[in-house]
Design an enzyme around this catalytic site. Structure first.
Site, mmCIF file in Angstrom:
data_model
loop_
_atom_site.group_PDB
_atom_site.id
_atom_site.type_symbol
_atom_site.label_atom_id
_atom_site.label_comp_id
_atom_site.label_asym_id
_atom_site.label_seq_id
_atom_site.Cartn_x
_atom_site.Cartn_y
_atom_site.Cartn_z
ATOM 1 N N THR A 202 6.756 74.686 3.569
ATOM 2 C CA THR A 202 7.689 74.153 2.584
ATOM 3 C C THR A 202 8.690 75.220 2.238
ATOM 4 O OG1 THR A 202 5.958 72.812 1.628
ATOM 5 C CG2 THR A 202 7.692 73.486 0.115
ATOM 6 N N ARG A 230 0.493 60.028 1.608
ATOM 7 C CA ARG A 230 -0.031 61.301 1.086
ATOM 8 C C ARG A 230 1.097 62.133 0.466
ATOM 9 N NH1 ARG A 230 1.148 66.995 1.831
ATOM 10 N NH2 ARG A 230 -0.729 68.159 1.341
ATOM 11 N N ASP A 233 1.461 69.196 -3.008
ATOM 12 C CA ASP A 233 1.812 69.887 -4.250
ATOM 13 C C ASP A 233 3.316 69.985 -4.482
ATOM 14 O OD1 ASP A 233 1.908 71.520 -1.926
ATOM 15 O OD2 ASP A 233 2.091 73.304 -3.187
ATOM 16 N N GLY A 254 1.763 75.939 1.515
ATOM 17 C CA GLY A 254 0.416 75.902 2.073
ATOM 18 C C GLY A 254 -0.238 74.555 1.835
ATOM 19 N N GLY A 256 -1.380 71.717 0.212
ATOM 20 C CA GLY A 256 -1.032 71.266 -1.127
ATOM 21 C C GLY A 256 -2.199 70.814 -1.970
HETATM 22 N N1 ASP Z 1 2.579 72.458 0.408
HETATM 23 C C1 ASP Z 1 3.022 71.485 1.368
HETATM 24 C C2 ASP Z 1 2.197 70.240 1.253
HETATM 25 O O1 ASP Z 1 1.011 70.334 1.047
HETATM 26 C C3 ASP Z 1 2.996 71.980 2.760
HETATM 27 C C4 ASP Z 1 3.246 73.440 2.983
HETATM 28 O O2 ASP Z 1 3.871 74.119 2.226
HETATM 29 O O3 ASP Z 1 2.796 73.989 3.968
HETATM 30 O O4 ASP Z 1 2.732 69.174 1.453
#
Ligand code: ASP
Length: 341
Positions: A202, A230, A233, A254, A256
């Site tokens: 992200t 889905r 975060d 990461g 979420g």
């Molecule tokens: N945080 C994001 C999510 O879970 C994905 C990411 O940042 O890697 O959708």
């Protein structure tokens, strides 16, 4: 090649640069302290995004305008398969986008599971500024965007469609740590997905403007090949992003689900309020995730970044390889966050 970057030791405030590939990567810092204005953002694609944000910040503009302009760069880039146009779809082949934005007055707006719009961050801003609400989702968010002049577009690029079809062969659901780095290093001719992984990353960006005001933005296509509907975060105020103009701002990247469980960005800002440094606050949040399930955490990546009201910044991640970009009047640099593992 994720984790390809070298962990360069842990000197406090060390910024001894080292050339890795074509980039200068500063060694991990404990906490950078800089003057305002400043912008920081997640991953390597944060660098061009920061440069765009800097055009606003360096001319005395508002942090809110800077973060919106900044994250629109990766949103519009078809080669970035984890944000906006060209993002990897869900398991049913839909590109569904999540974004949120927060300003210096505690104003916030968010869109979740939005399809067909290249710049979800601008729709989120419009939710904040033109409605009495904070969140719009799915079809309702799309209707709102179209009614406000956004164009309906196909966001699934041939490359992402090909990767999705490759993934369908196995339809396996496993996270890939630091997939942004990995995607950037795979030649275009081969299938990006080995077919057994799902992917994420992200752009989260926080900025402090010349007037001393903070804002933040966070936008993503979420986990690749996720279940339809889905939401992670990233568009959740307090989880993927939080700004408190008295104290500081934080954002995350990461898996979420893990960030939501600890309301991560809000936690980081509250720890800043208690007097912690940005890096320590991010580390505490990471530890909260890891301590709940240390075995599971070994296979996950979550990273936080934080910026304090005084311009101090820092980051921390579960795993090595979380890079972040910093730009102010003195520097335009990539850093590798320190990590628990
Ligand atoms: N945080 C994001 C999510 O879970 C994905 C990411 O940042 O890697 O959708």
């Amino acid at each position: 090649m994720f984790n390809r970057r070298k962990f360069l030791g842990s000197s406090l405030l060390g910024i001894a640069g080292s050339i890795i590939g074509k980039k200068t990567i500063a060694s991990p810092i404990h906490n950078g302290v800089t003057g305002k204005p400043i912008v920081i953002s997640t991953w390597d694609f944060g660098k061009p995004a920061n440069a765009e944000a800097w055009k606003v910040l360096s001319t005395g503009g508002r942090a809110l305008d800077a973060v919106e302009a900044g994250v629109k760069i990766p949103e519009a880039d078809p080669n970035i398969q984890t944000v906006g146009y060209g993002g990897l779809p869900d398991r049913d082949g839909h590109v569904t986008l999540d974004a949120c934005i927060m300003d210096e007055n505690g104003g916030c707006g968010s869109v979740m599971c939005l399809e067909h719009i290249v710049h979800p961050i601008s729709v989120a801003r419009m939710v904040m500024e033109k409605t009495p609400h904070v969140v719009l989702v799915g079809e309702g968010a799309l209707q709102f965007a179209l009614a406000n002049g956004f164009k309906k577009e196909n966001l699934l690029t041939p490359k992402s469609e090909k990767d999705w079809k490759e993934w369908l062969k196995s339809s396996k659901y496993e996270p890939v740590i630091n997939i942004e780095n990995k995607l950037a290093n795979i030649s275009t001719s081969t299938a990006v997905m080995p077919g057994s992984e799902f992917n994420h990353d992200t752009i989260g960006m926080v900025a402090l403007d010349a007037k001393g005001n903070l804002s933040g933005a966070c936008t993503t296509s979420g986990l690749a090949f996720k279940m339809h509907g889905r939401v992670g975060d990233s568009p959740i105020i307090g989880a993927g992003l939080f700004v408190d103009n008295e104290v500081g701002a934080a954002t995350s990247t990461g898996v979420g689900e893990e960030v939501i469980r600890i309301v991560g960005s809000h936690l980081v800002v509250e720890l800043l309020r208690q007097g912690m440094s940005p890096e320590d606050a991010c580390k505490k949040a990471v530890e909260r995730i890891v301590n709940r399930n240390p075995e599971k955490a070994k296979t996950l990546q979550v990273g936080f970044l934080a910026l304090k009201k005084n311009g101090e910044f820092g980051a921390y991640a579960i795993q090595k390889g979380f890079s972040y970009a910093v730009k102010n009047g003195e520097q335009e640099k990539m850093y590798d966050a320190r990590s628990l593992f």
